[in-house]
Scaffold this active site. Sequence first.
Site, PDB file in Angstrom:
ATOM      1  N   GLU A  32      -5.070  56.425  -6.711  1.00  8.14           N
ATOM      2  CA  GLU A  32      -3.700  56.588  -7.292  1.00  8.14           C
ATOM      3  C   GLU A  32      -3.471  57.863  -6.986  1.00  8.14           C
ATOM      4  O   GLU A  32      -2.565  58.252  -7.143  1.00  8.14           O
ATOM      5  CB  GLU A  32      -3.637  56.190  -9.183  1.00  8.14           C
ATOM      6  CG  GLU A  32      -4.034  57.199  -9.748  1.00  8.14           C
ATOM      7  CD  GLU A  32      -5.676  56.267  -9.701  1.00  8.14           C
ATOM      8  OE1 GLU A  32      -6.687  55.925  -9.456  1.00  8.14           O
ATOM      9  OE2 GLU A  32      -6.302  57.547 -11.104  1.00  8.14           O
ATOM     10  N   CYS A  89     -11.879  53.506 -11.968  1.00  5.28           N
ATOM     11  CA  CYS A  89     -12.803  54.487 -12.959  1.00  5.28           C
ATOM     12  C   CYS A  89     -13.051  53.829 -14.329  1.00  5.28           C
ATOM     13  O   CYS A  89     -13.954  53.120 -14.584  1.00  5.28           O
ATOM     14  CB  CYS A  89     -12.422  55.859 -12.948  1.00  5.28           C
ATOM     15  SG  CYS A  89     -13.261  57.124 -13.219  1.00  5.28           S
ATOM     16  N   HIS A 119     -10.927  57.210  -7.451  1.00  8.50           N
ATOM     17  CA  HIS A 119      -9.161  57.427  -8.304  1.00  8.50           C
ATOM     18  C   HIS A 119      -8.082  56.957  -6.945  1.00  8.50           C
ATOM     19  O   HIS A 119      -7.562  58.272  -6.306  1.00  8.50           O
ATOM     20  CB  HIS A 119      -8.766  58.725  -8.588  1.00  8.50           C
ATOM     21  CG  HIS A 119      -9.367  58.252 -10.138  1.00  8.50           C
ATOM     22  ND1 HIS A 119      -8.875  57.614 -11.444  1.00  8.50           N
ATOM     23  CD2 HIS A 119     -10.619  58.928 -10.546  1.00  8.50           C
ATOM     24  CE1 HIS A 119      -9.487  58.007 -12.586  1.00  8.50           C
ATOM     25  NE2 HIS A 119     -10.690  58.741 -11.912  1.00  8.50           N
TER      26      HIS A 119
HETATM   27  N1  GLN Z   1     -15.975  58.805 -17.604  1.00  5.80           N
HETATM   28  C1  GLN Z   1     -15.047  58.456 -17.700  1.00  5.80           C
HETATM   29  C2  GLN Z   1     -15.060  57.184 -19.031  1.00  5.80           C
HETATM   30  O1  GLN Z   1     -16.388  57.337 -18.871  1.00  5.80           O
HETATM   31  C3  GLN Z   1     -14.081  57.876 -16.618  1.00  5.80           C
HETATM   32  C4  GLN Z   1     -13.458  59.200 -16.099  1.00  5.80           C
HETATM   33  C5  GLN Z   1     -11.630  58.644 -15.621  1.00  5.80           C
HETATM   34  O2  GLN Z   1     -11.551  57.636 -15.342  1.00  5.80           O
HETATM   35  N2  GLN Z   1     -11.503  59.926 -14.686  1.00  5.80           N
HETATM   36  O3  GLN Z   1     -13.800  56.181 -19.111  1.00  5.80           O
END
Ligand code: GLN
Length: 201
Positions: free
Chosen positions: A183, A79, A181
């Site tokens: 995790e 992410c 994610h």
């Molecule tokens: N929207 C977040 C960003 O731009 C990422 C979101 C996340 O890691 N759950 O960093």
Amino acid sequence: MSPVIGVLAIQGDVREHAHCLEQSGAQVRLVKTVEQFQGISGLVIPGGESTTMSILAVKNNLLEPLRELRTKIPMYGSCAGLIMLADHITDGRSDQETIGGLHITARRNAFGRQVDSFEIDLAIPAIGAPDYHAIFIRAPLVESAADDVEVLAAIPAANSLTNSDQIVAVRQDNILATSFHPEITSDLRIHDYFVEMVRSA
Ligand code: GLN
């Protein structure tokens, strides 16, 4: 032998990754300083907020050392971590820095407000059957990827908001990245896959 894998611990869901890595057979080190790079053979960049992570990495003089480390050991970003590893970002802050190295353009918050978070079962041949239950939270999308980037998973066009497949997991040599994610689920296959990448690096 269990490899020592670091989790970048400046921001984000550090503990969750550490827990999964341990269950996947790694020894885990939480990494906050350059000194702690010594002796790790892989690094996870967790999910969180890439703009904050970028600011803190610059402030703590970690960005250049992370760029150098990236050329030496496998890294996995989930992410926000995917955004941190991307060469290019769309919808980032104008001054947002990344570690880079992954030849993709990542679009931040690509899935729109009404679907800020969603879950979907994804076919990921690299980790085998069954489909992987992937959780997306304000997730980025791999908008484009160079030829040397292997697509590990995509949301099929039929299930996506657009009319095309949406790339959400990639690998390029020693770099692994997922929009979702792993995790926060109990399915360890993505962490197992990364630990194996580290073992065979
Ligand atoms: N929207 C977040 C960003 O731009 C990422 C979101 C996340 O890691 N759950 O960093």
